[in-house]
Design a protein around this motif. Sequence first.
Motif, PDB file in Angstrom:
ATOM      1  N   GLU A 123       1.130  -3.103  -9.223  1.00 24.68           N
ATOM      2  CA  GLU A 123       2.111  -3.272 -10.307  1.00 24.68           C
ATOM      3  C   GLU A 123       3.418  -2.565  -9.965  1.00 24.68           C
ATOM      4  O   GLU A 123       4.507  -3.086 -10.243  1.00 24.68           O
ATOM      5  N   ALA A 124       3.319  -1.374  -9.378  1.00 21.29           N
ATOM      6  CA  ALA A 124       4.532  -0.641  -8.990  1.00 21.29           C
ATOM      7  C   ALA A 124       5.278  -1.377  -7.882  1.00 21.29           C
ATOM      8  O   ALA A 124       6.521  -1.432  -7.876  1.00 21.29           O
ATOM      9  N   ASN A 174       0.809  -1.223   0.000  1.00 23.25           N
ATOM     10  CA  ASN A 174       0.000   0.000   0.000  1.00 23.25           C
ATOM     11  C   ASN A 174       0.841   1.272   0.000  1.00 23.25           C
ATOM     12  O   ASN A 174       0.309   2.366  -0.225  1.00 23.25           O
ATOM     13  N   ARG A 175       2.146   1.164   0.260  1.00 21.46           N
ATOM     14  CA  ARG A 175       3.029   2.334   0.210  1.00 21.46           C
ATOM     15  C   ARG A 175       3.365   2.728  -1.239  1.00 21.46           C
ATOM     16  O   ARG A 175       3.988   3.762  -1.451  1.00 21.46           O
ATOM     17  N   TYR A 176       2.963   1.891  -2.195  1.00 23.94           N
ATOM     18  CA  TYR A 176       3.252   2.148  -3.605  1.00 23.94           C
ATOM     19  C   TYR A 176       1.995   2.663  -4.307  1.00 23.94           C
ATOM     20  O   TYR A 176       0.878   2.437  -3.824  1.00 23.94           O
ATOM     21  N   PRO A 177       2.150   3.302  -5.454  1.00 27.16           N
ATOM     22  CA  PRO A 177       0.979   3.810  -6.178  1.00 27.16           C
ATOM     23  C   PRO A 177       0.027   2.715  -6.643  1.00 27.16           C
ATOM     24  O   PRO A 177      -1.160   2.964  -6.819  1.00 27.16           O
ATOM     25  N   SER A 178       0.566   1.500  -6.865  1.00 23.90           N
ATOM     26  CA  SER A 178      -0.257   0.386  -7.341  1.00 23.90           C
ATOM     27  C   SER A 178       0.442  -0.926  -7.017  1.00 23.90           C
ATOM     28  O   SER A 178       1.634  -0.947  -6.682  1.00 23.90           O
TER      29      SER A 178
END
Length: 278
Positions: free
Chosen positions: A129-130, A123-127
């Motif tokens: 996939e990221a 959840n710390r990432y934009p998606s």
Amino acid sequence: MISPLLGLKGSSNRQQIDDRLQYHPDVYEFYTSINDFTSEGFQALEEAVQYVQSRGTSKIIIHHPMFFKKWHTELVAPERDFPEIYRFIESSTEQLIDLAQKRNIQVLVHGGYAGKEVQKMVNRYPSVEAARQAVYNRLDRFARAGGNHIMFENSIAPVFSYGHPEQEDEILSHNYRLAFDTSHCFIEMHGNNQALQASLKHLQEHVVHYHLVDSLGQAHDSLQLGKGKIDWIHVLKLLNPDATNIYEINLRDQSNCREQVESHHYLVDLVSKLNQGE
């Protein structure tokens, strides 16, 4: 029909090692913890590797530690938010690669684990996939450093799991040396044997090591072979014959690997019956 190797797992504790070595295993996989990465602990680990080699077992894998303090060693952990975990993974993997190259053995690193903590990190990432790409970036670096001495294992997490053909295609595009845990894939596929078999077939040529583990397909249960719902007759037909394997089974007593050995006997008996056409 291939005949599986006798692969056993234990720590660097001499009592555990001697318990496994009495069965003359083809493969020994070391479980490690954070304690193995102190100066004294790492020296003891290297001495344990040499001891196993001196007793005639040449196929040796060291499993990267599962935990750092209270956290799983998740490759997806961003350095800015989890600096201690990130740096421990970096330093410990570097140490293990050095040892593997020195002793001509293998290192196994998990692409991820599972549970609420990995989701917090994702959840710390934009998606998703990221987050997955961040894991691939680290695995790419480790693969370059480790060469033919490192492999990566599937998880029950969105960042590095088997069973999803598109994700598998992406993993294959990196040309990683893969470790395949049968129970992890089976659980990720919610107990679907056909999906497990499709994954085994798709990834077969890139798999260098198997964790042969049974499961009911709902949660991480690490069952003795024959105690779960995996269709082992079809699994046997889809294993890479050039790969190693161990039986990564929950033990009642860590100083007695009985459940691992009985799992091997289960497969050997199955192979014998199949060869006899029963």
